[in-house]
Design a protein around this motif. Structure first.
Motif, PDB file in Angstrom:
ATOM      1  N   PHE A 191       0.846  -1.181   0.000  1.00  0.00           N
ATOM      2  CA  PHE A 191       0.000   0.000   0.000  1.00  0.00           C
ATOM      3  C   PHE A 191       0.889   1.241   0.000  1.00  0.00           C
ATOM      4  O   PHE A 191       2.100   1.152   0.180  1.00  0.00           O
ATOM      5  N   LEU A 192       0.279   2.413  -0.195  1.00  0.00           N
ATOM      6  CA  LEU A 192       1.032   3.669  -0.174  1.00  0.00           C
ATOM      7  C   LEU A 192       0.210   4.707   0.578  1.00  0.00           C
ATOM      8  O   LEU A 192      -0.422   5.578  -0.007  1.00  0.00           O
ATOM      9  N   LYS A 193       0.243   4.593   1.898  1.00  0.00           N
ATOM     10  CA  LYS A 193      -0.567   5.468   2.750  1.00  0.00           C
ATOM     11  C   LYS A 193       0.256   6.111   3.853  1.00  0.00           C
ATOM     12  O   LYS A 193      -0.228   6.984   4.565  1.00  0.00           O
ATOM     13  N   ASP A 194       1.502   5.684   3.998  1.00  0.00           N
ATOM     14  CA  ASP A 194       2.327   6.125   5.111  1.00  0.00           C
ATOM     15  C   ASP A 194       3.784   6.132   4.669  1.00  0.00           C
ATOM     16  O   ASP A 194       4.149   5.478   3.686  1.00  0.00           O
ATOM     17  N   ALA A 195       4.628   6.855   5.404  1.00  0.00           N
ATOM     18  CA  ALA A 195       6.047   6.919   5.061  1.00  0.00           C
ATOM     19  C   ALA A 195       6.698   5.543   5.130  1.00  0.00           C
ATOM     20  O   ALA A 195       7.607   5.241   4.344  1.00  0.00           O
ATOM     21  N   LYS A 196       6.243   4.690   6.049  1.00  0.00           N
ATOM     22  CA  LYS A 196       6.798   3.334   6.116  1.00  0.00           C
ATOM     23  C   LYS A 196       6.431   2.535   4.875  1.00  0.00           C
ATOM     24  O   LYS A 196       7.204   1.695   4.413  1.00  0.00           O
ATOM     25  N   ASP A 197       5.238   2.767   4.329  1.00  0.00           N
ATOM     26  CA  ASP A 197       4.865   2.107   3.077  1.00  0.00           C
ATOM     27  C   ASP A 197       5.792   2.541   1.944  1.00  0.00           C
ATOM     28  O   ASP A 197       6.240   1.719   1.141  1.00  0.00           O
ATOM     29  N   ALA A 198       6.063   3.845   1.865  1.00  0.00           N
ATOM     30  CA  ALA A 198       6.953   4.356   0.818  1.00  0.00           C
ATOM     31  C   ALA A 198       8.345   3.756   0.948  1.00  0.00           C
ATOM     32  O   ALA A 198       8.994   3.413  -0.052  1.00  0.00           O
ATOM     33  N   ARG A 199       8.802   3.608   2.174  1.00  0.00           N
ATOM     34  CA  ARG A 199      10.126   3.028   2.401  1.00  0.00           C
ATOM     35  C   ARG A 199      10.169   1.563   1.966  1.00  0.00           C
ATOM     36  O   ARG A 199      11.138   1.104   1.354  1.00  0.00           O
ATOM     37  N   ALA A 200       9.109   0.811   2.287  1.00  0.00           N
ATOM     38  CA  ALA A 200       9.059  -0.596   1.891  1.00  0.00           C
ATOM     39  C   ALA A 200       9.020  -0.738   0.367  1.00  0.00           C
ATOM     40  O   ALA A 200       9.674  -1.614  -0.207  1.00  0.00           O
TER      41      ALA A 200
END
Length: 533
Positions: A208-217
């Motif tokens: 998913f792309l909803k949080d900075a941790k998602d972007a990092r993953a």
């Protein structure tokens, strides 16, 4: 001189049984921990700490919660923020962070550095409205990678299972660490989770792309795929499957991410991985008849023509049956390859799947009792002053309000006034609510002058929330963007300049208002960093 060396047997024993990170707690330890946790709870209802100030608790550090925090006069309240994150994510720029156009620090704002605010890095498990008490558990154990990212198990053809850090709660701890805090006034702004429509396998095999941790993953996975595909042991067919990037959802988030990925491929990947560049494919799937359909039709068609020229494969009217390891199963009959009436189901292999098909209520919002909820979305219903309505029967709110509880953002909607679940709506509600809290006399006047049953009397004394549509923007790559304002629209390079300028100024602090354009400039000069760490 003889040198003392450990024996092979002792080395084997030492490495075979590493020390655990956590020791299992005994029953006695659990009782002591539970007892000490209960002692953390503030004094009983009605008492006040912080120099006689009311205890104001805010749930969530997203667009609603963080904007409210920034605009609130914190000297008037004993303020506590409860959030599973210690930062605010600037969601419009997450797509750029996920491909290296921006650094992760450019898209987050720290919460703990806010003065006159106590942060509980925790999940809210339940709300006791009668006693004005919250039950919390520490938000620990959240990781970006499921396992050691450098182990063999994380290769693209392994049983690697990604997680969604923004939505998955931590694994249970071996001991009890639940505790409670009390409030005098409560603001609920817990946001939303990613909508999967019950499609099997999405959470196990997609991102998913909803949080900075998602972007990092996502960024880590992109680089992982490039490095694995570059190995000489890979066949061309294996490389094509690894480098097939699939986006499900043609809204602003999915379309912007596909565009940012295309820019990365045409610049850094083409330069650093020239042999892999011709093998990369980007596919954008949507269940509807078009992409970016929330924009004016002419802007939506402009974006589709741009994507067609860029070689982004758009497939519409697609029904995803399930997601399996490294492949999508799509029902026959949609547009695109393998589509058409009477066609068999289609398998679409992928190396990375980004899922962006809307939002749904969080587990906390779903399980809260005693408040009115929308029958379809399970969002909390509020009155025009953002006070939470009490539940009554099956048909929604009774009209009576919980005067000490407010709700805003994706988790709440105003009764009979449905607004889009966007950052713009959440931030406007937060500004309105902060202004209300900054004038306690006005807030008290609202609560004494109208309880929801006499809305006309309250409206004459306190202005209700009014939404002002300021338009929408979306970047579509290649220094092009879309801007739709209430009385104007623009597409192309000038819109892209406006998009970058607007989001630079909308950053919450001067630190990022300076850092964001500076990082853009550095990457323009030297390119994006594709290191894996």
């Amino acid at each position: 001189m003889a040198t003392l060396r450990p024996s092979r047997a002792s080395l084997t024993a030492a490495t075979a049984a590493p020390r655990p990170l956590f020791h299992a707690a005994s029953a006695a330890q659990q009782r002591r921990l539970a007892s000490s946790a209960q002692s953390i709870a503030p004094a009983s209802k009605g008492s006040s700490q912080g120099g006689g100030r009311e205890r104001l608790v805010v749930l969530g550090s997203g667009w609603g919660g963080f904007t409210f925090l920034k605009k609130l006069d914190r000297s008037k309240y004993d303020l506590t923020l409860v959030s599973p994150n210690t930062y605010f994510s600037f969601t419009p720029l997450l797509a750029q962070a996920s491909v290296g156009t921006l650094d992760f620090r450019n898209v987050i704002e720290p919460v703990r550095s806010q003065a006159d605010c106590t942060l509980h890095h925790a999940w809210c498990e339940s709300i006791d409205f009668a006693n004005r008490r919250l039950t919390l558990t520490p938000a620990q154990g959240i990781t970006v990678h499921k396992e050691d990212p450098f182990s063999r198990a994380s290769s693209p053809d392994s049983n690697h299972t990604p997680i969604s850090p923004s939505t998955d709660p931590p694994a249970p701890r071996p001991f009890s660490d639940e505790y409670t805090i009390d409030y005098d006034k409560l603001v609920i702004s817990v946001g939303s989770y990613n909508q999967t429509f019950g499609t099997p396998g999405v959470k196990e095999h997609g991102y998913f792309l909803k949080d900075a941790k998602d972007a990092r993953a996502i960024r880590w996975r992109i680089v992982e795929l490039l490095e694995q595909a570059a190995m000489p042991c890979r066949t061309e067919d294996e490389r094509r499957e690894m480098l097939n990037f699939v986006v499900v959802g043609g809204g602003p988030t999915g379309s912007e991410w596909a565009a940012e990925l295309h820019d990365l491929v045409q610049a850094e990947v083409k330069r650093l991985f020239p042999d892999l560049h011709p093998l990369i494919s980007i596919r954008l799937l949507d269940a509807g008849p078009g992409i970016l359909t929330s924009f004016d039709k002419s802007l939506s068609e402009y974006a589709r023509r741009k994507f067609d020229r860029d070689g982004i494969d758009i497939r519409l009217k697609q029904k995803i049956l399930r997601v399996e390891q490294n492949k999508l199963i799509i029902a026959g009959g949609g547009e695109g390859e393998g589509g058409g009436e009477g066609k068999a189901d289609v398998e679409l292999p992928f190396g990375l799947l980004v899922w962006s098909t809307g939002i749904k209520a969080t587990p906390l919002t779903e399980q809260i009792q005693g408040v009115a909820k929308d029958a379809k979305t399970q969002s909390i219903l509020t009155d025009p002053w953002l006070r939470v309505l009490e539940a009554e029967g099956e048909g929604g709110g009774s009209g009576r309000v919980r005067k000490e509880v407010f709700a805003m953002g994706d988790c709440a909607i105003i009764k009979d006034n449905l607004l889009p679940a966007t950052a713009q709506v959440a931030s406007q509600k937060a500004r309105y609510l902060a202004r209300l809290f900054n004038h306690p006399a006005e807030l008290e006047l609202l609560n004494t002058g109208g309880d929801g049953q006499d809305a006309g009397a309250a409206a004459a004394k306190v202005q209700p929330f009014r939404y002002s549509n300021r338009g929408a923007m979306a970047s579509i790559g290649g220094a092009r963007a879309l801007i739709e304002l209430p009385n104007a629209k623009e597409a192309g390079f000038l819109a892209w300049v406006g998009w970058r300028g607007a989001y630079t100024l909308m950053s919450m602090t001067w630190r990022n208002r300076l850092a964001v354009p500076f990082t853009w400039f550095l990457n323009f000069l030297f390119g994006r960093d594709l290191s894996r760490f």
